[in-house]
Structures are given as structure tokens and as C-alpha cells.
Design an enzyme around this catalytic site. Structure first.
Site, mmCIF file in Angstrom:
data_model
loop_
_atom_site.group_PDB
_atom_site.id
_atom_site.type_symbol
_atom_site.label_atom_id
_atom_site.label_comp_id
_atom_site.label_asym_id
_atom_site.label_seq_id
_atom_site.Cartn_x
_atom_site.Cartn_y
_atom_site.Cartn_z
ATOM 1 N N SER A 1 26.939 50.582 47.074
ATOM 2 C CA SER A 1 27.202 51.898 48.131
ATOM 3 C C SER A 1 26.752 53.233 47.572
ATOM 4 C CB SER A 1 28.515 52.022 47.791
ATOM 5 O OG SER A 1 28.744 53.383 47.841
ATOM 6 N N TYR A 35 34.576 52.148 41.502
ATOM 7 C CA TYR A 35 33.865 51.636 42.533
ATOM 8 C C TYR A 35 32.736 52.295 42.077
ATOM 9 C CZ TYR A 35 33.525 50.875 47.421
ATOM 10 O OH TYR A 35 32.258 50.664 48.420
ATOM 11 N N LYS A 81 29.275 49.074 42.527
ATOM 12 C CA LYS A 81 28.376 49.449 43.043
ATOM 13 C C LYS A 81 27.795 49.861 42.841
ATOM 14 C CE LYS A 81 30.252 48.157 46.660
ATOM 15 N NZ LYS A 81 30.675 47.178 47.406
ATOM 16 N N ASP A 109 40.302 33.908 47.718
ATOM 17 C CA ASP A 109 40.443 34.476 47.063
ATOM 18 C C ASP A 109 38.858 34.935 45.401
ATOM 19 O OD1 ASP A 109 40.563 36.634 44.562
ATOM 20 O OD2 ASP A 109 42.349 36.400 43.981
ATOM 21 N N VAL A 110 37.980 35.717 46.098
ATOM 22 C CA VAL A 110 37.015 35.864 45.918
ATOM 23 C C VAL A 110 36.372 35.898 43.732
ATOM 24 C CG1 VAL A 110 35.308 36.166 48.036
ATOM 25 C CG2 VAL A 110 35.750 37.765 46.244
ATOM 26 N N GLY A 159 34.819 39.307 52.889
ATOM 27 C CA GLY A 159 35.151 40.431 53.364
ATOM 28 C C GLY A 159 35.284 40.500 54.913
#
Length: 254
Positions: free
Chosen positions: A143, A155, A159, A64-65, A14
Site C-alpha cells: 500500500s 497497517y 505494508k 483464516d490465513v 481476501g
């Protein structure tokens, strides 16, 4: 800077912009060769060019991971063209924010695939080079949202998962000279936080001012703040700090 440090090869995912780009540039300044990985290889070139203009060595790699074959091919390309990667920063991420009753299964899966599956695949592919070298530094981006954040159930879960992933890597890989740590950023000025402001209907400058008013150091963060933390975790001499989650948020977080 040691001679060994100058020979290390780092992968940053990224890394075409934002935090990833700042981390890639910082590790290059620290003397590492850096593979700049993102979904679009051409988007990485600007970061690679900047590193090279500063006297460093870098390679743009499109990947593309979340794609197993693509990840394996990317890591082997890095090993062939730059040298065996013994430093990995799993930064790739996406947002698909919504309240849970509005969130689609695709929104959930996309976030999980990029953050968790992607970090798993990248780490699994890179760790063999680290264990062979008896040296490795893995840094995973978590995060403050891991503590819970409205509109980010996907998300936040991803995280939080990154933290458990990190601690387990530290346990499994420590005996091979590999450390694993996580950075949990607070409010960082990136395209992602701008997207959040847009989602809630706020002017971005006002959004940043509102955030800063709640932060003990009285300012928002920047990608370079995260790059500094990544640099610390990736240092050659920093082999006794592992399995930690560092909140880089301008103040204490639970």
C-alpha cells in the site's frame, strides 16, 4: 493465451469482495482456475458464481490465513480439487486504525497476523507446489501507506513489511522459476477506504473528491485497476520481472 496458462491454478486471498474479488475475476478471465479464499466460505460464493457464469472454473474456500493448520488444509484442498496452485495473490487484510497512543496491542497484533503472518503461511504452503512445477507467480498487496500514514502505524508497518517479504521471496525462489512482486495501491474505492472516511468523519463522496483532487490522473482508483496490475505480474511470459514494488496510485510515489 497459451495452453499452459489455461491450466494454471491461482489462489487469491481476501477475495470475497473488493480488490481480491476483482483480481480473482481477472485471473479467471486470463484462463486460470481460481481458488477464492476468505474467512467466510459462503461470502466467496458470489465471486465463484460470477466466474463460473463467465465460463471460468473457481472454488470457494473458507480460511483464516493467520491459522497455520487452516492454511495448510486450504492449500491442499485447492491442490486436490483444482490442481497444484502455482499463482498466489496475498491480498487478505484488515484495518484497525488509530493514533499510536490509542492503539491497543490487540489492534497491532490483528493487523500483523492477517497481513504478514497470513502472507507468510500462505506462501510457505503454496511455494512447494511452485518449486516442484518450476513455475510460480506470487503477488503481495502492499500500500502507499507503507510510506507512512497518520492513524495507521500498524497497517503502515505491515505494508512496508510486505515489501521486504516480497524482495526476499524473489531472491530465494527465483532459481525455481518463481517470481515475487508487490502492488502498492493508492486510493481505491473499497469498503476499507469507506471505513477510513467514516473514521475521520467525512462523507464518502466528499472523501473521494478530496482524494482525487490530489492525484495526478485526477480520479480515484478502482479494484479493476489493481486487478490489471496483478494480471501483468501473473502472466506466463512475465518471468523476468521479480522483486519489484509497483505503486498503482495514479501518479508517482517515492
Amino acid at each position: 493465451m497459451t495452453e499452459a496458462t489455461q491450466q494454471r491454478t491461482a489462489i487469491v486471498t481476501g477475495a470475497a469482495r473488493g480488490i481480491g474479488a476483482a483480481v480473482a475475476q481477472r485471473l479467471a478471465k486470463d484462463g486460470m482456475k481460481v481458488a477464492v479464499i476468505d474467512l467466510d466460505e459462503s461470502a466467496c460464493q458470489q465471486v465463484v458464481d460470477q466466474i463460473k457464469s463467465d465460463g471460468g472454473e473457481a472454488l470457494a474456500v473458507g480460511c483464516d490465513v493467520s491459522d497455520e493448520e487452516a492454511v495448510n488444509a486450504a492449500v491442499e484442498r485447492v491442490a486436490s480439487e483444482l490442481g497444484a496452485p502455482t499463482v498466489l495473490v496475498n491480498n487478505a487484510g484488515v484495518l484497525r486504525d488509530n493514533l499510536i497512543f490509542k492503539m491497543s496491542a490487540d489492534d497491532w497484533d490483528t493487523v500483523m497476523n492477517v497481513h504478514l503472518r497470513g502472507s507468510f503461511l500462505m506462501t510457505r504452503a503454496a511455494q512447494k507446489h511452485m518449486t516442484e512445477a518450476k513455475f510460480g507467480r506470487i503477488v503481495n498487496l502492499s500500500s502507499t501507506s507503507a510510506l507512512g500514514n497518520r492513524g495507521q502505524v500498524n497497517y503502515a508497518a505491515a505494508k512496508a513489511g510486505m515489501q521486504g517479504f516480497t524482495k526476499t521471496l524473489a531472491i530465494e525462489l527465483g532459481k525455481f522459476g518463481v517470481t515475487a512482486n508487490a502492488i502498492a495501491p493508492g486510493f481505491i474505492v473499497t469498503d476499507m477506504t469507506k471505513a477510513t472516511a467514516d473514521r475521520v468523519g467525512m462523507d464518502y463522496e466528499e472523501f473521494k473528491k478530496a482524494a482525487a483532487s490530489q492525484i495526478p490522473v485526477a480520479r480515484v482508483g478502482y479494484p479493476e485497476d489493481i486487478a490489471a496490475a496483478a494480471s501483468f505480474f501473473c502472466r506466463e511470459e512475465n518471468g523476468y520481472v521479480s522483486g519489484q514494488v509497483l505503486y498503482v496510485a495514479g501518479g508517482p510515489r517515492d
